[in-house]
Design an enzyme around this catalytic site. Structure first.
Site, short mmCIF file in Angstrom:
data_model
loop_
_atom_site.label_atom_id
_atom_site.label_comp_id
_atom_site.label_asym_id
_atom_site.label_seq_id
_atom_site.Cartn_x
_atom_site.Cartn_y
_atom_site.Cartn_z
N GLY A 152 0.86 -1.17 -0.18
CA GLY A 152 0.18 0.05 -0.04
C GLY A 152 0.90 1.27 0.03
N ARG A 155 0.59 -5.05 -5.15
CA ARG A 155 0.60 -6.30 -3.95
C ARG A 155 1.04 -7.29 -4.76
NH1 ARG A 155 -0.93 -4.14 0.69
NH2 ARG A 155 -2.56 -2.56 0.73
N ASP A 204 5.86 -5.27 5.85
CA ASP A 204 6.21 -6.57 6.10
C ASP A 204 6.36 -7.59 4.81
OD1 ASP A 204 6.61 -8.71 8.16
OD2 ASP A 204 4.67 -9.62 7.45
N THR A 238 5.00 2.05 6.32
CA THR A 238 3.59 1.40 6.28
C THR A 238 2.85 2.33 7.10
OG1 THR A 238 1.92 -0.15 6.86
CG2 THR A 238 4.14 -0.21 7.90
N ASP A 251 0.48 1.42 8.65
CA ASP A 251 0.12 0.91 9.87
C ASP A 251 0.87 0.80 10.99
OD1 ASP A 251 -2.14 -0.09 8.19
OD2 ASP A 251 -1.24 -1.97 7.40
N ASP A 306 3.18 -1.11 11.67
CA ASP A 306 3.17 -2.55 12.36
C ASP A 306 4.44 -3.22 11.92
OD1 ASP A 306 2.73 -3.03 9.88
OD2 ASP A 306 0.68 -4.03 9.92
N ARG A 310 -25.04 13.60 18.97
CA ARG A 310 -25.14 12.18 18.58
C ARG A 310 -23.87 11.61 18.89
NH1 ARG A 310 -26.12 14.21 12.28
NH2 ARG A 310 -28.36 14.05 12.23
N MET A 328 -8.10 2.63 9.00
CA MET A 328 -7.55 1.58 8.65
C MET A 328 -6.50 0.92 9.64
SD MET A 328 -6.50 2.15 4.84
CE MET A 328 -7.75 2.14 3.47
N GLY A 329 -5.47 -0.02 9.13
CA GLY A 329 -4.60 -0.29 10.01
C GLY A 329 -4.51 -1.86 10.14
N ARG A 330 -5.48 -2.45 9.30
CA ARG A 330 -5.40 -3.82 9.18
C ARG A 330 -5.08 -4.70 10.34
NH1 ARG A 330 -3.32 -6.00 3.64
NH2 ARG A 330 -1.09 -5.60 4.16
N GLU A 343 -10.61 -0.68 11.34
CA GLU A 343 -11.50 -1.58 10.39
C GLU A 343 -11.19 -2.99 10.67
OE1 GLU A 343 -9.27 -1.65 6.53
OE2 GLU A 343 -7.39 -1.74 7.52
N ARG A 378 -24.06 7.98 14.24
CA ARG A 378 -23.59 7.78 12.64
C ARG A 378 -22.40 7.57 12.73
NH1 ARG A 378 -28.29 9.35 12.08
NH2 ARG A 378 -29.22 11.23 10.89
N HIS A 380 -9.14 5.49 2.22
CA HIS A 380 -7.74 5.81 1.59
C HIS A 380 -7.34 7.46 1.91
CE1 HIS A 380 -8.84 1.69 -0.10
NE2 HIS A 380 -7.20 1.52 -0.16
N GLN A 430 -7.00 8.77 4.48
CA GLN A 430 -5.89 8.64 5.27
C GLN A 430 -4.27 8.37 4.69
OE1 GLN A 430 -6.53 5.64 8.60
NE2 GLN A 430 -7.84 5.46 6.93
N ARG A 431 -4.45 7.99 3.68
CA ARG A 431 -3.32 7.32 2.86
C ARG A 431 -2.63 8.14 2.06
NH1 ARG A 431 -3.64 1.33 1.43
NH2 ARG A 431 -2.89 1.93 -0.70
O1 F6P Z 1 -1.48 -1.73 5.01
C1 F6P Z 1 -1.83 -0.80 4.59
C2 F6P Z 1 -3.31 -0.60 4.36
O2 F6P Z 1 -3.85 0.94 4.26
C3 F6P Z 1 -4.32 -1.11 5.65
O3 F6P Z 1 -4.15 -0.47 6.64
C4 F6P Z 1 -5.40 -1.47 4.89
O4 F6P Z 1 -6.24 -2.42 5.25
C5 F6P Z 1 -4.84 -1.99 3.39
O5 F6P Z 1 -3.62 -1.23 3.34
C6 F6P Z 1 -5.81 -1.37 2.13
O6 F6P Z 1 -5.38 -1.91 1.04
P1 F6P Z 1 -5.75 -1.47 -0.25
O7 F6P Z 1 -5.33 -0.07 -0.64
O8 F6P Z 1 -5.08 -2.41 -1.13
O9 F6P Z 1 -7.28 -1.48 -0.49
#
Ligand code: F6P
Length: 344
Positions: free
Chosen positions: A12, A73, A104, A127, A129, A131, A164, A171-173, A223, A269, A275, A277-278
């Site tokens: 990612g 990937r 990783d 990453t 994440d 991690d 509310r 994210m963060g898998r 997530e 809500r 994405h 955040q990426r």
């Molecule tokens: O590993 C980074 C990450 O952003 C995870 O937090 C998330 O689950 C995954 O990639 C999402 O992947 P893609 O961009 O392939 O949907």
């Protein structure tokens, strides 16, 4: 003729990859090497797709999100002749060394190519994440959490205006770092992370208490968090080439939000930052960290320290064996649970 270094970015994307490429290219040129970029991660090495890289091309990359090299990937270990193709491109492009930037998965491939084929390879940790083992932080994380924190604060405004409960899914898998840091930094009332099964009655009790006090509440969920009654084992998830569950349709934010509304009767809500955040410009922290680990990677190549990864340890950039970084993810450890009890 100058020796040539190949650079690839895999997995990612995240903010910091471009500054890392820039740092690596600047340092490599200083040591007298020329650089080429492989397109779309390991896919580019398998297919021999490369592009020149130099100081001019990379000059203004420090503030740019994503990766100019593209990413994928793709896992060469998963296709029959993937590794053979990688080795052939390495030879064809006359590479002296390869710098692999990734998490990783990407670095796991790098570690295998080094171990099994003695390829001149070094790693750069990235990453969102956070991690990855053997480094204090990975670049991408600070930017992602900063964005998620801003999103959480915006949700809080709406929560307060409409009275509310608001739920933000981040994210963060498999690791809860993004959710945990976002929740702490945005003064959330509850956080859900994959490392700790949600105690739903405790969550509802705390949210009722928060709501009674201020007439709104904020929950941040990863997530990948799990409700005890979700029957997760029965859900069939699509897997990527590295065997990871693809979590895109899982809908944890929505699931938790519905549960909270049903249990509390309070209008709830949810929002999924996904994405957003990426992408975008890296924060100062990520620009500097990425630059430093990129420079270190070129130095590791120059000094012949292959099979190593540039890493942040106690605010110093050092080389650590790739093998120490990969194989097992760095997830939220139990010593954080006490802090969670205190803050939420
Ligand atoms: O590993 C980074 C990450 O952003 C995870 O937090 C998330 O689950 C995954 O990639 C999402 O992947 P893609 O961009 O392939 O949907």
């Amino acid at each position: 003729m100058k020796k040539r270094i190949g650079i690839l970015t895999g997995g990612g994307d995240c903010p910091g990859l471009n500054p890392a490429i820039r740092g690596c290219v600047y340092a490599a040129q200083k040591y007298g090497y020329e650089c080429v970029g492989l397109i779309d991660g390991w896919k580019g090495l398998m297919e021999g797709a490369a592009t020149p890289l130099n100081r001019e091309i990379t000059e203004y990359l420090v503030m740019k999100g994503g990766t100019i090299l593209g990413t994928s990937r793709t896992n060469p270990l998963k296709s029959e002749d993937g590794v053979k193709k990688c080795l052939a491109t390495f030879k064809k492009l006359d590479l002296h060394a390869l710098v692999a930037m990734g998490g990783d998965d990407t670095l796991g491939v790098a570690a295998r190519l080094y171990k099994d084929h003695k390829l001149n390879i070094v790693g750069v940790p990235k990453t969102m994440d956070n991690d990855l083992n053997a480094t204090d932080y990975t670049f991408g994380f600070d930017t992602s959490v900063t964005r998620a924190m801003d999103a959480a604060q915006s949700l809080m405004d709406t929560g307060a205006s409409h009275h509310r409960i608001m739920v933000l899914e981040v994210m963060g898998r498999h690791a809860g770092w993004v959710a945990l840091y976002t929740a702490i930094a945005a003064a959330a009332d509850f956080v859900c992370i994959p490392e700790r099964k949600i105690d739903t009655s405790e969550m509802i009790r705390k949210l009722r208490e928060s709501y009674a006090r201020k007439r709104f509440a904020l929950v941040v969920t990863s997530e990948a968090a799990e409700m005890p009654e979700a029957g997760e084992d029965k859900i069939k998830h699509e897997l990527d080439q590295f065997g990871h569950r693809i979590l895109k349709d899982r809908g944890m934010g929505e699931h938790i939000s519905q549960f909270i509304e049903k249990q509390t009767g309070i209008e709830t809500r949810f929002a999924v930052i996904g994405h957003m955040q990426r992408g975008g410009a890296p924060t100062l922290f990520d620009r500097i960290l990425a630059t430093r680990v990129g420079i270190k990677a070129a130095e590791l190549v120059h000094t012949g320290r292959f099979g190593m990864m540039s890493s942040l340890v106690d605010n110093r950039i050092v080389g650590v064996p790739l093998a120490q970084a990969v194989g097992e993810l760095k997830t939220v450890s139990e010593d954080w649970f006490e802090l969670m009890e205190l803050m939420f």
